[in-house]
Each structure stands twice: as C-alpha cells, then as structure tokens.
Design a protein around this motif. Structure first.
Motif, PDB file in Angstrom:
ATOM      1  N   ALA A  24       2.232   1.000  -7.125  1.00  0.00           N
ATOM      2  CA  ALA A  24       2.527   2.399  -6.802  1.00  0.00           C
ATOM      3  C   ALA A  24       3.672   2.870  -7.679  1.00  0.00           C
ATOM      4  N   LEU A  26       7.081   5.258  -7.991  1.00  0.00           N
ATOM      5  CA  LEU A  26       8.160   5.714  -7.108  1.00  0.00           C
ATOM      6  C   LEU A  26       8.975   6.752  -7.845  1.00  0.00           C
ATOM      7  N   ALA A  47      -1.070   5.361  -7.011  1.00  0.00           N
ATOM      8  CA  ALA A  47      -0.462   5.830  -5.767  1.00  0.00           C
ATOM      9  C   ALA A  47       0.973   6.251  -6.057  1.00  0.00           C
ATOM     10  N   VAL A  49       4.792   7.407  -4.488  1.00  0.00           N
ATOM     11  CA  VAL A  49       5.734   7.443  -3.377  1.00  0.00           C
ATOM     12  C   VAL A  49       6.872   8.370  -3.797  1.00  0.00           C
ATOM     13  N   THR A  50       7.087   9.442  -3.042  1.00  0.00           N
ATOM     14  CA  THR A  50       8.152  10.388  -3.344  1.00  0.00           C
ATOM     15  C   THR A  50       9.315  10.141  -2.399  1.00  0.00           C
ATOM     16  N   VAL A  51      10.516  10.214  -2.962  1.00  0.00           N
ATOM     17  CA  VAL A  51      11.729   9.952  -2.194  1.00  0.00           C
ATOM     18  C   VAL A  51      12.586  11.220  -2.163  1.00  0.00           C
ATOM     19  N   SER A  77       1.718  12.839  -3.349  1.00  0.00           N
ATOM     20  CA  SER A  77       2.098  11.515  -2.849  1.00  0.00           C
ATOM     21  C   SER A  77       1.182  10.992  -1.762  1.00  0.00           C
ATOM     22  N   GLU A  78       1.072   9.678  -1.765  1.00  0.00           N
ATOM     23  CA  GLU A  78       0.388   8.994  -0.673  1.00  0.00           C
ATOM     24  C   GLU A  78       1.386   8.563   0.390  1.00  0.00           C
ATOM     25  N   GLN A  79       2.656   8.503   0.013  1.00  0.00           N
ATOM     26  CA  GLN A  79       3.685   8.039   0.924  1.00  0.00           C
ATOM     27  C   GLN A  79       5.004   8.731   0.618  1.00  0.00           C
ATOM     28  N   VAL A  80       5.837   8.887   1.643  1.00  0.00           N
ATOM     29  CA  VAL A  80       7.174   9.459   1.492  1.00  0.00           C
ATOM     30  C   VAL A  80       8.165   8.435   2.031  1.00  0.00           C
ATOM     31  N   ARG A  81       9.235   8.250   1.300  1.00  0.00           N
ATOM     32  CA  ARG A  81      10.289   7.310   1.698  1.00  0.00           C
ATOM     33  C   ARG A  81      11.610   8.069   1.690  1.00  0.00           C
ATOM     34  N   CYS A 104      11.974  -1.911  -7.681  1.00  0.00           N
ATOM     35  CA  CYS A 104      10.932  -1.702  -8.686  1.00  0.00           C
ATOM     36  C   CYS A 104      10.784  -2.903  -9.616  1.00  0.00           C
TER      37      CYS A 104
END
Length: 180
Positions: A24, A26, A47, A49-51, A77-81, A104
């Motif tokens: 993914a 980031l 994929a 991932v947005t932060v 994004s598929e995911q948020v952190r 990473c």
C-alpha cells in the motif's frame, strides 16, 4: 495539474509492481505532490492510505487550501490513519513524516536534490530514510536536467530544467524550466 504531470508518469510504473505484491502507499494529507501520488497510486491499482492530522484522536480542521486536496485523497484511499500533528507547524509535519517513514519499506521522493529550506524538507526526509535503512527512490523525468545552485537561486529553488518547456515565472532567460 500541469505542475504535477511531469513527475507523475514514471512513478506509476513502479507503483503497479507494489500493487501486484499487495503493498500500500502511504501519504500525509496535503495539496500538490500528495495528490499527485494519490492519483498515480490509484492509476496503478495500488491501495492508498491517507494520513490526515488529528487532535485527541479526532480529525483536525485543515487550512482551506488543503481541504480540497485532503478530500480528493480521502476519496482515493482505501484506508485512513489518523496521526497527531499540526499541519501549520513545520516541525510537527516533519515529526509526522518521520513517524510515517518508520512504518515504510520504501520512500518515493519527488526531489530535485536541493537542500532543505523553508517548508520543503525533502532533503531531510531522504537523509532520514536512508539513515534508517529505508530504500529511497527518486524518480527523475526523462530529458530533465538538474540546475546549478546559481540557477536554482535565480529561478525559485526547486525548478526542474526541461529542454523545450518554459515557465512564465522564471526570471532566468538563459534556460527554460517548469516548477518541480
């Protein structure tokens, strides 16, 4: 988008390989290069991932200039952190970037080789990643050349000299450049 199109094409090829291996991407929420990376990741099937910044575990309010960019990144994004940092504080952003890099395996840095200055801390982050054993890739557009330090200062540090292309804000008549 014109400013971001130049470095965007080459990274897409490498991102597709990461996508095939289940990795993914980031990215810390923000305008310009984070959005270019998000678009390239999406185009490559990687994929994302947005932060975004948070305060006490709740997403923080972004400056108006970053709102649209963060919205696009969240849609890609598929995911948020969430990560606690103040996007208006350079030191806080640098600490957030270092924290993200620790998780990473590789850093993809769109960087012209110039030293860290003002709000641009790319040189610092490249050095941090390398000293931490994180692989670093610095894509460079075909046909582009790095400027000398004198040209860099005279031409708003960070521009990339590209034969045959021009930029109306460039004050140096002896070369053509586009922002990096």
């Amino acid at each position: 988008m014109g400013r971001l199109a130049l470095p965007q094409a080459r990274p897409t090829r490498g991102l597709a390989e990461f996508a095939r291996t289940g990795k993914a991407g980031l990215v810390r929420a923000g305008q310009a290069l984070p959005v270019a990376f998000g678009r390239a990741a999406r185009a490559a099937g990687l994929a994302l991932v947005t932060v975004p910044p948070s305060r006490n575990g709740v997403p923080d309010v972004l400056e108006s200039s970053d709102c649209r960019a963060a919205g696009e990144l969240l849609l890609l994004s598929e995911q948020v952190r969430l990560l606690e940092y103040d996007p208006s504080d350079r030191g806080s952003c640098l600490g957030a970037d270092e924290s993200l890099l620790r998780s990473c395996a590789r850093l993809l840095a769109v960087w012209d080789g110039s030293p860290t200055h003002g709000r641009d801390a790319t040189a610092h982050l490249v050095a941090f990643a390398r000293s931490s054993g994180i692989a670093v890739e610095v894509p460079w557009p075909d046909g582009a050349g790095r400027m000398t330090p004198g040209e860099e200062r005279a031409c708003h540090q960070g521009h990339i000299r590209v034969p045959g292309r021009g930029h109306k804000a460039c004050p140096v008549a002896s070369h053509r450049c586009t922002p990096g």
